[in-house]
Design an enzyme around this catalytic site. Sequence first.
Site, PDB file in Angstrom:
ATOM      1  N   SER A  41      50.985  11.989  34.371  1.00 38.26           N
ATOM      2  CA  SER A  41      51.342  13.233  33.298  1.00 38.26           C
ATOM      3  C   SER A  41      51.009  12.759  31.892  1.00 38.26           C
ATOM      4  CB  SER A  41      52.980  13.174  33.288  1.00 38.26           C
ATOM      5  OG  SER A  41      53.072  14.552  32.795  1.00 38.26           O
ATOM      6  N   ASP A 154      52.350  17.590  38.868  1.00 37.99           N
ATOM      7  CA  ASP A 154      52.944  16.413  38.071  1.00 37.99           C
ATOM      8  C   ASP A 154      53.105  14.986  38.900  1.00 37.99           C
ATOM      9  OD1 ASP A 154      54.183  14.444  36.448  1.00 37.99           O
ATOM     10  OD2 ASP A 154      54.548  15.917  34.866  1.00 37.99           O
TER      11      ASP A 154
END
Length: 258
Positions: A41, A154
Site C-alpha cells: 500500500s 490492497d
Amino acid sequence: MPSKKIGLALSGGGARGFAHVGVIRVLAEHNIRFDLVTGTSAGSIVGGALAAGMTASEIETMARKMGYTNTMRPTFSTGGLLSNAPLGKLLSREFPVLNFADLVVPFGAVAYDLRAGTEVLQLDGDLITAIRASCAVPGLFSPVTNAEGRDLVDGGITSPLPAEAARAMGADIVIGVDVLSCGSNAFADPWTSLGVGLRSVLSLIRSASVAQHHLADIVIEPAIAHLRPDQIRKREEFIALGDAAARERIDEILSLIE
C-alpha cells in the site's frame, strides 16, 4: 565469503506512510543501501520510488506534492467509491523509470487477488499499475486490473508489513518499518458506529502487521498513534516522527548490517 542481502520492508497505513519518508531520510544520511525493497500500500509508493533510484530528498519532494485531489477521484465503478488513477499519473510524472525491469534494485509490491483469494507479490511488468493495485483499499478504491486480467486490491489484507515477501525475495537481513503497530487513539469517541468500525478495522490490520514482526530483524515503529491514516495534511508531522523513530534505532541497524 558472500555478503548478506539486506532487505527493506515498508508497511501500509494510508497517510501514515509519510512516516516512511522520514525513515528513508535517516537511513540515507548513514549511507545504508538495500539489496531489495518490498512495500504494501503506502509502503509500495515509497519503496517503489527508492527502488527506482530516487534519492531521499527527491522522495520527500514528491511526498509534499501528494494530496487528495491528485491521488484519487470519484468513480462510477461498482467496485469502489474512488479510483486511484490520479495517483498513477502523479507517479508516472515523478518516477525516473516505470517498469520493474528498469529498477535500480529489485522491488516487490504486495497486492491481493480478489477472485483467486490469494496474495500476489508483484515483481515484473508495469511498476505504476503494481503500486496502484497495492494501494487499492477494498471498498474504498476500485480494484486495479493488471495485464494478466487479475483484479487486485490492497495487499494489506494479508501482509500489512511485507517482511515475509522480503525473505521470499532473498533477504538475509530485513529492516521493517511498521506505521500500523502503534495502534490508534485518534478517534475521540469510539462509541459511535463509525468510531467502533474504524477502530475495529485498524485493530485487525495492526494485529496482522505485528504478526510479521518476527520475520524482520529490526522493526522501526514511529509513534503516530495520535494521527489518523486519512490525515494527508499532517504529512510534515508524519515525516518528522518517522525521522525520530529511525534515529532511535540507527545504532542497532548499523551494528546489525556491519
